[in-house]
Scaffold this active site. Sequence first.
Site, PDB file in Angstrom:
ATOM      1  N   LEU A   1      22.008 -32.440  11.374  1.00  0.00           N
ATOM      2  CA  LEU A   1      21.456 -33.059  12.522  1.00  0.00           C
ATOM      3  C   LEU A   1      20.704 -34.454  12.270  1.00  0.00           C
ATOM      4  O   LEU A   1      20.638 -35.510  13.041  1.00  0.00           O
ATOM      5  CB  LEU A   1      20.297 -32.039  13.236  1.00  0.00           C
ATOM      6  CG  LEU A   1      19.814 -32.603  14.620  1.00  0.00           C
ATOM      7  CD1 LEU A   1      21.100 -32.783  15.718  1.00  0.00           C
ATOM      8  CD2 LEU A   1      18.892 -31.622  15.157  1.00  0.00           C
TER       9      LEU A   1
ATOM     10  N   ASP B   1      21.219 -36.644  10.096  1.00  0.00           N
ATOM     11  CA  ASP B   1      22.293 -37.616  10.008  1.00  0.00           C
ATOM     12  C   ASP B   1      22.626 -38.137  11.261  1.00  0.00           C
ATOM     13  O   ASP B   1      22.913 -39.259  11.402  1.00  0.00           O
ATOM     14  CB  ASP B   1      23.536 -36.831   9.174  1.00  0.00           C
ATOM     15  CG  ASP B   1      24.260 -38.147   8.386  1.00  0.00           C
ATOM     16  OD1 ASP B   1      23.949 -39.069   8.010  1.00  0.00           O
ATOM     17  OD2 ASP B   1      25.287 -37.731   7.860  1.00  0.00           O
TER      18      ASP B   1
ATOM     19  N   HIS C   1      24.776 -38.920   2.225  1.00  0.00           N
ATOM     20  CA  HIS C   1      25.368 -39.379   3.394  1.00  0.00           C
ATOM     21  C   HIS C   1      24.623 -40.028   4.453  1.00  0.00           C
ATOM     22  O   HIS C   1      24.388 -40.848   4.904  1.00  0.00           O
ATOM     23  CB  HIS C   1      26.251 -38.158   3.943  1.00  0.00           C
ATOM     24  CG  HIS C   1      27.296 -38.631   5.006  1.00  0.00           C
ATOM     25  ND1 HIS C   1      26.967 -38.873   6.285  1.00  0.00           N
ATOM     26  CD2 HIS C   1      28.585 -38.791   4.888  1.00  0.00           C
ATOM     27  CE1 HIS C   1      27.711 -39.270   7.040  1.00  0.00           C
ATOM     28  NE2 HIS C   1      28.903 -39.252   6.389  1.00  0.00           N
TER      29      HIS C   1
END
Length: 322
Positions: free
Chosen positions: A265, A267, A289
Amino acid sequence: MRTALAASLLTGRPFAIDRIRAGRDRPGLLHQHLAAVRAAGEISAADITGAALGSPAIVFRPGPVTAGRYHFSIGTAGSTSLVLQTILLPLLEAGTSVVTIEGGTHNEGAPPFEFLDRAFAPVLGRMGAELELTLERPGFYPKGGGLVRLRTGQTQWRRLTLDDRGPLRRTEARALVSRLPLSIAQRELAVVAQELGWAAETLHAEAVQAAGPGNIIMLVVASANVTEVFSGFGRRGLPAEEVAQRAVEQARGYLEAGVPVGQQLADQLLLPLARAGGESFVTSEPTTHFRTNAAVVARFFDIDVGLTSLETGRIRVECRPA
Protein backbone atom coordinates in the site's frame (compact mmCIF):
# COMPACT_ATOMS: atom_id res chain seq x y z
CA MET A 1 6.69 2.80 -16.50
CA ARG A 2 3.12 2.61 -15.12
CA THR A 3 3.87 5.36 -12.60
CA ALA A 4 5.40 7.51 -15.32
CA LEU A 5 2.35 7.00 -17.56
CA ALA A 6 -0.06 8.00 -14.79
CA ALA A 7 2.07 10.99 -13.75
CA SER A 8 2.38 12.11 -17.36
CA LEU A 9 -1.39 12.01 -17.78
CA LEU A 10 -1.86 13.97 -14.53
CA THR A 11 0.71 16.66 -15.28
CA GLY A 12 0.62 16.81 -19.07
CA ARG A 13 4.39 16.30 -19.13
CA PRO A 14 5.77 13.98 -21.85
CA PHE A 15 8.48 11.46 -21.06
CA ALA A 16 10.80 8.91 -22.61
CA ILE A 17 11.85 5.67 -20.94
CA ASP A 18 14.28 3.05 -22.20
CA ARG A 19 15.74 -0.30 -21.13
CA ILE A 20 12.25 -1.43 -20.13
CA ARG A 21 12.49 -4.69 -18.14
CA ALA A 22 16.05 -5.01 -19.45
CA GLY A 23 17.10 -7.52 -16.82
CA ARG A 24 14.21 -9.92 -17.35
CA ASP A 25 14.26 -13.20 -19.26
CA ARG A 26 11.79 -11.64 -21.72
CA PRO A 27 12.79 -7.96 -21.83
CA GLY A 28 10.65 -5.15 -23.18
CA LEU A 29 6.89 -4.68 -23.15
CA LEU A 30 4.73 -7.73 -22.56
CA HIS A 31 0.98 -7.82 -23.20
CA GLN A 32 -0.05 -6.28 -19.86
CA HIS A 33 2.55 -3.49 -20.13
CA LEU A 34 1.49 -2.77 -23.70
CA ALA A 35 -2.17 -2.73 -22.58
CA ALA A 36 -1.29 -0.10 -19.96
CA VAL A 37 0.49 2.05 -22.56
CA ARG A 38 -2.39 1.79 -25.01
CA ALA A 39 -4.99 2.47 -22.32
CA ALA A 40 -3.11 5.61 -21.24
CA GLY A 41 -2.90 6.63 -24.86
CA GLU A 42 -6.58 6.07 -25.57
CA ILE A 43 -7.92 8.14 -22.67
CA SER A 44 -5.71 11.08 -23.66
CA ALA A 45 -5.29 10.76 -27.44
CA ALA A 46 -1.56 10.59 -26.77
CA ASP A 47 1.24 10.53 -29.31
CA ILE A 48 3.23 7.35 -28.58
CA THR A 49 6.41 5.98 -30.08
CA GLY A 50 7.47 2.39 -29.39
CA ALA A 51 4.10 0.91 -28.38
CA ALA A 52 4.77 -2.62 -29.61
CA LEU A 53 5.18 -6.04 -28.05
CA GLY A 54 8.79 -6.49 -26.92
CA SER A 55 9.65 -2.82 -27.34
CA PRO A 56 12.52 -1.77 -25.02
CA ALA A 57 11.62 1.93 -25.04
CA ILE A 58 8.69 4.31 -25.46
CA VAL A 59 8.14 8.03 -25.86
CA PHE A 60 4.79 9.22 -24.51
CA ARG A 61 3.26 12.64 -25.22
CA PRO A 62 -0.15 12.92 -23.55
CA GLY A 63 -3.13 15.00 -24.56
CA PRO A 64 -5.95 16.04 -22.23
CA VAL A 65 -7.57 13.13 -20.39
CA THR A 66 -11.18 12.60 -21.45
CA ALA A 67 -13.88 10.96 -19.36
CA GLY A 68 -16.03 8.33 -21.08
CA ARG A 69 -16.79 4.65 -21.48
CA TYR A 70 -13.72 2.52 -22.14
CA HIS A 71 -13.03 -1.17 -22.61
CA PHE A 72 -9.53 -2.63 -22.56
CA SER A 73 -8.61 -6.26 -23.19
CA ILE A 74 -5.12 -7.41 -22.29
CA GLY A 75 -5.52 -10.49 -24.49
CA THR A 76 -3.75 -12.74 -21.97
CA ALA A 77 -3.90 -13.41 -18.23
CA GLY A 78 -1.89 -10.21 -17.65
CA SER A 79 -2.90 -8.21 -14.61
CA THR A 80 -5.99 -6.02 -14.87
CA SER A 81 -4.89 -4.36 -11.61
CA LEU A 82 -1.69 -3.01 -13.12
CA VAL A 83 -3.54 -1.60 -16.14
CA LEU A 84 -6.18 -0.12 -13.87
CA GLN A 85 -3.57 1.58 -11.69
CA THR A 86 -2.14 3.31 -14.73
CA ILE A 87 -5.33 5.13 -15.68
CA LEU A 88 -7.17 5.32 -12.35
CA LEU A 89 -6.00 8.67 -10.97
CA PRO A 90 -6.18 10.53 -14.32
CA LEU A 91 -9.75 9.32 -14.87
CA LEU A 92 -10.71 10.27 -11.32
CA GLU A 93 -9.84 13.85 -12.19
CA ALA A 94 -11.57 13.76 -15.58
CA GLY A 95 -15.08 13.21 -14.22
CA THR A 96 -17.59 10.38 -14.72
CA SER A 97 -16.25 7.33 -16.53
CA VAL A 98 -17.03 3.62 -16.81
CA VAL A 99 -14.10 1.34 -17.58
CA THR A 100 -13.98 -2.43 -18.08
CA ILE A 101 -10.72 -4.37 -18.28
CA GLU A 102 -10.35 -8.04 -19.27
CA GLY A 103 -7.44 -10.23 -18.23
CA GLY A 104 -6.12 -11.66 -14.98
CA THR A 105 -7.62 -10.44 -11.71
CA HIS A 106 -5.59 -12.55 -9.26
CA ASN A 107 -1.99 -12.62 -10.50
CA GLU A 108 1.17 -13.43 -8.59
CA GLY A 109 3.40 -10.37 -8.56
CA ALA A 110 0.50 -7.92 -8.80
CA PRO A 111 -2.17 -6.65 -6.41
CA PRO A 112 -5.29 -8.83 -6.54
CA PHE A 113 -8.64 -7.16 -7.11
CA GLU A 114 -9.51 -7.31 -3.40
CA PHE A 115 -6.43 -5.28 -2.51
CA LEU A 116 -7.54 -2.46 -4.79
CA ASP A 117 -11.15 -2.67 -3.61
CA ARG A 118 -10.65 -3.04 0.14
CA ALA A 119 -7.26 -1.43 0.84
CA PHE A 120 -6.43 1.14 -1.85
CA ALA A 121 -9.84 2.49 -2.90
CA PRO A 122 -10.99 3.39 0.66
CA VAL A 123 -7.84 5.46 1.21
CA LEU A 124 -8.46 7.25 -2.10
CA GLY A 125 -12.01 7.89 -0.86
CA ARG A 126 -10.64 9.57 2.26
CA MET A 127 -8.55 11.74 -0.04
CA GLY A 128 -11.62 12.95 -1.94
CA ALA A 129 -11.88 10.43 -4.79
CA GLU A 130 -15.22 9.05 -5.91
CA LEU A 131 -14.95 5.53 -7.33
CA GLU A 132 -16.56 2.12 -7.35
CA LEU A 133 -14.82 -1.15 -8.26
CA THR A 134 -16.65 -4.35 -9.23
CA LEU A 135 -15.29 -7.81 -9.92
CA GLU A 136 -17.55 -9.13 -12.67
CA ARG A 137 -15.65 -12.43 -12.95
CA PRO A 138 -12.28 -13.66 -11.72
CA GLY A 139 -9.38 -14.61 -13.96
CA PHE A 140 -6.32 -16.66 -13.02
CA TYR A 141 -3.03 -17.35 -14.77
CA PRO A 142 -2.66 -18.76 -17.42
CA LYS A 143 -6.22 -18.62 -18.81
CA GLY A 144 -7.19 -15.13 -17.70
CA GLY A 145 -10.70 -14.18 -18.81
CA GLY A 146 -11.43 -12.05 -15.75
CA LEU A 147 -13.38 -8.81 -15.93
CA VAL A 148 -13.11 -5.75 -13.67
CA ARG A 149 -15.34 -2.68 -13.82
CA LEU A 150 -14.46 0.82 -12.62
CA ARG A 151 -16.85 3.73 -12.20
CA THR A 152 -15.49 7.17 -11.37
CA GLY A 153 -17.17 10.37 -10.24
CA GLN A 154 -15.86 13.79 -9.30
CA THR A 155 -12.64 14.10 -7.31
CA GLN A 156 -11.39 16.97 -5.19
CA TRP A 157 -8.09 15.90 -3.68
CA ARG A 158 -7.44 16.25 0.04
CA ARG A 159 -4.14 15.64 1.78
CA LEU A 160 -3.74 12.49 3.85
CA THR A 161 -2.04 11.85 7.17
CA LEU A 162 -2.05 8.20 8.18
CA ASP A 163 0.17 7.75 11.21
CA ASP A 164 -1.85 5.20 13.16
CA ARG A 165 -4.06 2.31 12.09
CA GLY A 166 -6.34 2.56 15.13
CA PRO A 167 -7.98 -0.36 16.97
CA LEU A 168 -8.23 -3.69 15.16
CA ARG A 169 -11.85 -4.19 14.12
CA ARG A 170 -11.88 -7.53 12.33
CA THR A 171 -9.82 -10.10 10.51
CA GLU A 172 -10.95 -12.35 7.68
CA ALA A 173 -9.43 -15.02 5.45
CA ARG A 174 -10.81 -15.98 2.02
CA ALA A 175 -9.39 -18.89 0.05
CA LEU A 176 -10.63 -19.12 -3.54
CA VAL A 177 -10.35 -22.05 -5.93
CA SER A 178 -11.45 -22.32 -9.53
CA ARG A 179 -11.72 -25.75 -11.20
CA LEU A 180 -9.77 -27.26 -8.29
CA PRO A 181 -10.87 -29.24 -5.21
CA LEU A 182 -12.30 -27.11 -2.41
CA SER A 183 -10.09 -29.09 -0.03
CA ILE A 184 -7.13 -26.97 -1.24
CA ALA A 185 -8.79 -23.84 0.14
CA GLN A 186 -9.72 -25.65 3.34
CA ARG A 187 -6.11 -26.76 3.90
CA GLU A 188 -4.94 -23.18 3.46
CA LEU A 189 -7.46 -21.90 5.99
CA ALA A 190 -6.33 -24.55 8.47
CA VAL A 191 -2.87 -22.99 8.37
CA VAL A 192 -4.35 -19.56 9.11
CA ALA A 193 -6.28 -20.95 12.06
CA GLN A 194 -3.21 -22.67 13.44
CA GLU A 195 -0.68 -19.89 12.84
CA LEU A 196 -2.76 -16.79 13.56
CA GLY A 197 -5.52 -18.20 15.77
CA TRP A 198 -8.28 -16.58 13.73
CA ALA A 199 -11.78 -17.81 14.59
CA ALA A 200 -13.52 -20.36 12.38
CA GLU A 201 -16.33 -17.96 11.47
CA THR A 202 -13.80 -15.60 9.86
CA LEU A 203 -12.38 -18.28 7.54
CA HIS A 204 -14.12 -18.71 4.19
CA ALA A 205 -13.40 -21.31 1.49
CA GLU A 206 -15.06 -20.48 -1.85
CA ALA A 207 -15.32 -22.16 -5.23
CA VAL A 208 -15.50 -19.54 -8.00
CA GLN A 209 -16.12 -19.84 -11.73
CA ALA A 210 -13.21 -18.75 -13.92
CA ALA A 211 -11.99 -19.67 -17.40
CA GLY A 212 -9.26 -21.89 -15.97
CA PRO A 213 -7.92 -23.34 -12.74
CA GLY A 214 -6.57 -21.05 -10.04
CA ASN A 215 -6.14 -20.51 -6.33
CA ILE A 216 -5.49 -17.59 -4.01
CA ILE A 217 -5.77 -16.99 -0.27
CA MET A 218 -6.30 -13.44 0.99
CA LEU A 219 -5.97 -12.27 4.58
CA VAL A 220 -7.82 -9.07 5.45
CA VAL A 221 -6.80 -6.99 8.47
CA ALA A 222 -9.34 -4.20 9.02
CA SER A 223 -8.52 -1.48 11.54
CA ALA A 224 -10.29 1.75 12.37
CA ASN A 225 -8.21 3.89 10.00
CA VAL A 226 -7.04 1.48 7.31
CA THR A 227 -7.59 -2.00 5.86
CA GLU A 228 -4.77 -4.18 4.55
CA VAL A 229 -4.94 -7.29 2.34
CA PHE A 230 -2.20 -9.94 2.14
CA SER A 231 -2.15 -12.73 -0.43
CA GLY A 232 -0.68 -16.12 -1.23
CA PHE A 233 -0.96 -17.41 -4.80
CA GLY A 234 -1.35 -21.07 -5.63
CA ARG A 235 0.54 -22.64 -8.49
CA ARG A 236 1.25 -26.13 -9.75
CA GLY A 237 3.65 -28.00 -7.49
CA LEU A 238 3.36 -25.62 -4.54
CA PRO A 239 1.61 -27.21 -1.52
CA ALA A 240 -1.48 -25.44 -0.22
CA GLU A 241 0.16 -25.13 3.19
CA GLU A 242 3.08 -23.19 1.73
CA VAL A 243 0.74 -20.90 -0.20
CA ALA A 244 -1.06 -20.04 3.03
CA GLN A 245 2.18 -19.69 4.98
CA ARG A 246 3.37 -16.95 2.64
CA ALA A 247 0.23 -14.92 3.28
CA VAL A 248 0.42 -15.62 7.01
CA GLU A 249 3.99 -14.32 7.21
CA GLN A 250 2.99 -11.07 5.51
CA ALA A 251 0.00 -10.54 7.81
CA ARG A 252 1.97 -11.44 10.93
CA GLY A 253 4.80 -9.08 9.99
CA TYR A 254 2.31 -6.25 9.46
CA LEU A 255 0.55 -6.86 12.77
CA GLU A 256 3.81 -7.06 14.70
CA ALA A 257 5.23 -3.93 13.05
CA GLY A 258 2.38 -1.83 14.41
CA VAL A 259 2.26 0.37 11.29
CA PRO A 260 -0.90 1.48 9.47
CA VAL A 261 0.47 1.11 5.93
CA GLY A 262 1.94 -2.13 4.61
CA GLN A 263 4.73 -2.22 2.05
CA GLN A 264 2.47 -2.73 -0.96
CA LEU A 265 0.00 0.00 0.00
CA ALA A 266 2.92 2.35 0.70
CA ASP A 267 3.99 1.91 -2.90
CA GLN A 268 0.52 2.82 -4.17
CA LEU A 269 0.06 5.93 -2.01
CA LEU A 270 3.00 7.91 -3.38
CA LEU A 271 1.25 9.13 -6.53
CA PRO A 272 -2.05 10.28 -4.94
CA LEU A 273 -0.16 12.02 -2.13
CA ALA A 274 2.00 13.84 -4.65
CA ARG A 275 -1.09 14.87 -6.59
CA ALA A 276 -2.87 16.05 -3.44
CA GLY A 277 0.09 18.23 -2.52
CA GLY A 278 1.63 16.12 0.21
CA GLU A 279 1.33 14.86 3.82
CA SER A 280 2.48 11.63 5.39
CA PHE A 281 2.02 8.02 6.44
CA VAL A 282 3.88 5.52 8.60
CA THR A 283 5.07 2.20 7.21
CA SER A 284 7.81 -0.38 7.72
CA GLU A 285 11.13 -0.44 5.85
CA PRO A 286 10.38 0.59 2.25
CA THR A 287 11.12 -1.80 -0.60
CA THR A 288 13.43 -1.13 -3.52
CA HIS A 289 10.32 -0.80 -5.68
CA PHE A 290 9.03 1.93 -3.35
CA ARG A 291 12.27 3.90 -3.63
CA THR A 292 12.23 3.61 -7.43
CA ASN A 293 8.62 4.75 -7.49
CA ALA A 294 9.45 7.73 -5.27
CA ALA A 295 12.22 8.77 -7.64
CA VAL A 296 9.87 8.60 -10.63
CA VAL A 297 7.15 10.59 -8.86
CA ALA A 298 9.67 13.30 -7.95
CA ARG A 299 10.53 13.76 -11.64
CA PHE A 300 6.97 14.80 -12.49
CA PHE A 301 5.83 16.70 -9.40
CA ASP A 302 7.40 19.51 -7.37
CA ILE A 303 7.51 17.20 -4.39
CA ASP A 304 10.13 15.72 -2.11
CA VAL A 305 9.67 12.26 -0.58
CA GLY A 306 11.40 12.14 2.80
CA LEU A 307 11.93 9.10 5.02
CA THR A 308 12.31 9.48 8.78
CA SER A 309 13.22 6.54 11.02
CA LEU A 310 10.98 6.16 14.06
CA GLU A 311 11.17 3.67 16.90
CA THR A 312 11.18 -0.12 16.37
CA GLY A 313 11.73 -0.06 12.62
CA ARG A 314 8.82 2.24 11.77
CA ILE A 315 9.36 4.73 8.95
CA ARG A 316 7.46 7.99 8.39
CA VAL A 317 7.09 8.84 4.70
CA GLU A 318 6.50 12.53 4.07
CA CYS A 319 5.55 14.02 0.74
CA ARG A 320 6.13 17.77 0.86
CA PRO A 321 6.49 20.57 -1.68
CA ALA A 322 10.02 20.79 -3.05
